[in-house]
Enzyme design. Structure first.
Site, PDB file in Angstrom:
ATOM      1  N   ASP A 107     -16.522 -12.483 -23.186  1.00 53.62           N
ATOM      2  CA  ASP A 107     -16.592 -12.877 -21.756  1.00 53.62           C
ATOM      3  C   ASP A 107     -19.074 -13.319 -21.653  1.00 53.62           C
ATOM      4  OD1 ASP A 107     -14.961 -12.194 -20.488  1.00 53.62           O
ATOM      5  OD2 ASP A 107     -15.489  -9.513 -19.824  1.00 53.62           O
TER       6      ASP A 107
ATOM      7  N   HIS B 103       7.839  -7.180  -3.594  1.00 52.22           N
ATOM      8  CA  HIS B 103       6.755  -7.632  -4.089  1.00 52.22           C
ATOM      9  C   HIS B 103       7.003  -8.929  -5.084  1.00 52.22           C
ATOM     10  CE1 HIS B 103       4.193  -4.159  -3.389  1.00 52.22           C
ATOM     11  NE2 HIS B 103       6.001  -3.954  -3.056  1.00 52.22           N
TER      12      HIS B 103
ATOM     13  N   GLU C  48       4.673 -11.037  -6.391  1.00 54.25           N
ATOM     14  CA  GLU C  48       3.771 -11.262  -7.612  1.00 54.25           C
ATOM     15  C   GLU C  48       4.353 -10.555  -9.090  1.00 54.25           C
ATOM     16  OE1 GLU C  48       4.325  -9.440  -4.241  1.00 54.25           O
ATOM     17  OE2 GLU C  48       2.919  -7.042  -4.655  1.00 54.25           O
TER      18      GLU C  48
ATOM     19  N   CYS D  17       5.101  -6.178   1.822  1.00 49.88           N
ATOM     20  CA  CYS D  17       5.598  -4.577   1.562  1.00 49.88           C
ATOM     21  C   CYS D  17       4.934  -3.572   3.293  1.00 49.88           C
ATOM     22  CB  CYS D  17       5.600  -4.276   0.536  1.00 49.88           C
ATOM     23  SG  CYS D  17       6.189  -2.642   0.092  1.00 49.88           S
ATOM     24  N   TYR D  18       3.704  -3.387   2.458  1.00 53.23           N
ATOM     25  CA  TYR D  18       3.430  -2.427   3.296  1.00 53.23           C
ATOM     26  C   TYR D  18       2.438  -3.450   5.100  1.00 53.23           C
ATOM     27  CZ  TYR D  18      -0.474   0.646   6.152  1.00 53.23           C
ATOM     28  OH  TYR D  18      -1.079   0.973   7.084  1.00 53.23           O
TER      29      TYR D  18
ATOM     30  N   GLY E 266       0.836  -1.106  -0.104  1.00 57.81           N
ATOM     31  CA  GLY E 266       0.379  -0.278  -0.027  1.00 57.81           C
ATOM     32  C   GLY E 266       0.896   0.992  -0.464  1.00 57.81           C
TER      33      GLY E 266
ATOM     34  N   LYS F 287      -9.304 -12.783 -16.479  1.00 57.38           N
ATOM     35  CA  LYS F 287     -10.858 -12.998 -17.630  1.00 57.38           C
ATOM     36  C   LYS F 287      -9.361 -13.906 -18.189  1.00 57.38           C
ATOM     37  CE  LYS F 287     -11.751 -11.016 -21.935  1.00 57.38           C
ATOM     38  NZ  LYS F 287     -12.601  -9.940 -22.275  1.00 57.38           N
TER      39      LYS F 287
END
Ligand code: XMP
Length: 513
Positions: free
Chosen positions: A230, A172, A174, A82-83, A55, A369
């Site tokens: 979709d 991070h 990710e 992180c945060y 964040g 997606k």
């Protein structure tokens, strides 16, 4: 959907959606929820593990987002990023300080040393590059914690309390720049939380069909089918669940690409559902006559779409449910709500609730997606539909700069078809995430044969992106671009110039309007 669920508590970091995607890619169901969730809501969610995201705040800032400390009494493994890592350390009695010297702040790729036999780091090398983005650091560890990794300026790049299964990483995992980030996340899920990974589209299909049958009972369902991924997957899923009690209304607004309307119709031809194609091209062209401004075009197309759809649904008599192809990123984005409106996206599936139905069904609401595409394959939809690149609701109208006419649409359709055909022939589809032709409002002088021409310029656009929020222009080979340019000028009357767009987003957007 399954017994294994990861809760991702959102502290406002820019990579939060990415964390959720990574977890799902590892076949574990997860949801991204606001950090303000109460402890009762967290318990009701029943997480098998919890991730605190990064964040933009500092934990000591007034009003900095936090979480109910009772979360540490649930006996659930936690990973703070992180945060999230700093918050976890602070709430458990550690100390976090602003890095005093600029050298102690870390932004970007950072050489990091991993030095422990922790299950979180299983299989990871001793050194690798991580992606850091922090101004604060943990100066004193909470009781029970040990450092698991260090960088040149941060001795607590990763921390852990093996007994309570609480972990924190300053970097991070990710983002792809963290070389072994995926392995670390995988370890958190499979080693620390001891999950098995049963989130697959096969299991999703079974559960979703069962739930749809329970909800819809003997009712009828109406779906606005745009032909995009979709709504098409939504149609195939509902077809399996309720068959002929599903009616799909496909409003062909005349702003589709070459042969697209027929392809959509063909994809649903052999199914039990009722498929209604409304050819409304003339109506839409009428509404767009003389309109130049992008937002006005979008607004009129959106309104006209709803009008046509309402007229058709009135003719069909009472239908209890409206189905929508809302997907997870739409849900997350509308939850955030504070982002500036750059373009008012018109999603043809996004009809207002007041159309007068008893209920709305949104069977793709929890899917990303790529998961929607996997589900489409699982449901035997043709690959041409499943792997279709994004196509905006207002269609070619926002790829024609300025007024839209039948002649301009015809030019653009042909040029765009050539571009896409050549991309496929050259095997280049995988190199760009979206590519198309647009018609500029520029005319210029050319020479064709022995004569002078004064014709339109077509722009080719191809972008590479992970999330469409930012995008880079794709470096397509010159020889390939040359081939496309020659073909367009030779085969499409009215075009004498082809331009290749070399602008990223930002500052440009993907579409032209
Ligand atoms: P922009 O142009 O905003 O596009 O950079 C980002 C992505 O969104 C798609 N897009 C739309 N999709 N309705 C849609 O359903 C819209 O009005 C719309 N406008 C843009 C665009 O194609 C790209 O993938």
């Amino acid at each position: 959907m399954t017994g294994e669920r990861i809760l991702i508590l959102d502290f406002g970091g820019q990579y939060d959606q990415l964390i959720a995607r990574r977890v799902r890619e590892m076949q574990i169901y997860c949801e991204l929820r606001p950090c303000t969730m109460s402890i009762d809501e967290i318990k009701a969610f029943g997480p098998s593990g919890i991730i605190f995201t990064g964040g933009p705040h500092s934990v000591y800032e007034e009003g900095a987002p936090t979480v109910d400390s009772a979360v540490f009494d649930l006996g659930t493994p936690i990973l703070g990023i992180c945060y999230g890592c700093q918050l976890l350390a602070k709430l458990l009695g550690g100390e976090v300080e602003p890095a005093r010297s600029a050298g102690a702040r870390e932004y970007g790729k950072t050489e990091t040393e991993f030095n422990s036999g922790s299950p979180l780091l299983r299989g990871m090398g001793q050194r690798s590059v991580t992606w850091m983005s922090h101004g604060d650091y943990i100066s004193r560890l909470p009781e029970g914690f040990v450092p698991l990794a260090r960088s040149a300026s941060c001795p607590t790049a990763a921390i852990g309390d093996e007994h309570r299964r609480f972990y924190g990483v300053q970097f991070h995992p990710e983002v792809r720049h963290t070389e072994e980030g995926s392995l670390l996340l995988h370890n958190f899920l499979y080693e620390v939380c001891a999950l098995h990974g049963n989130w697959t589209m096969e299991s999703y299909r079974e559960t979703a069909v069962r739930e749809l049958r329970e909800k819809i009972g003997s009712g009828r369902v109406l779906l606005a089918l745009s032909g995009g991924v979709d709504s098409s997957v939504c149609a195939a899923l509902l077809d399996e669940a309720v068959g002929e009690r599903l009616t799909c209304v496909f409003v062909d607004h005349g702003l589709l690409r070459k042969d697209e309307g027929d392809q959509v119709e063909a994809a649903f031809a052999g199914r039990k559902l009722r498929f209604l194609r409304v050819d409304a091209g003339k109506r839409f062209l009428g509404r767009l006559k003389g309109v130049r401004k992008p937002e006005e075009k979008r607004k009129r197309i959106g309104e006209e779409f709803i009008r046509v759809f309402e007229e058709e649904s009135r003719k069909l008599g009472t239908i209890e449910y409206l189905a929508q192809g809302t997907i997870y990123p739409d849900v997350i984005e509308s939850g955030a709500g504070s982002a500036a409106v750059i373009k008012s996206h018109h999603n043809v599936g996004g009809l207002p609730a007041e159309v007068g139905f008893r209920g709305i069904v949104e069977p793709l609401r929890s899917l990303f997606k790529d998961e929607v595409r996997k589900l489409g394959r699982e449901l035997d939809l043709p690959e041409s539909l499943v792997s279709r690149q994004p196509f905006p609701g207002p269609g070619l109208a926002i790829r024609i700069i300025g007024t839209v006419t039948a002649e301009k649409l015809a030019i653009l359709r042909e040029a765009d078809a050539i571009f896409r055909e050549e991309m496929a022939a050259a095997g280049l589809q995988g190199t760009a995430d979206q590519y198309f032709a647009a018609l500029t409002n520029m005319r210029s002088v050319g020479v064709m044969g022995d004569g002078r021409s004064y014709d339109c310029a077509v722009a080719l656009r191809a972008v590479s992106t992970e999330d469409f929020m930012t995008a880079d222009w794709t470096r397509l080979p010159y020889d390939f671009l040359d081939r496309v340019s020659v073909r367009i000028c030779n085969e499409v009357p009215g075009v004498n110039r082809v331009l290749y767009d070399i602008t990223s987003k930002p500052p440009a957007t993907v579409e032209y309007e």
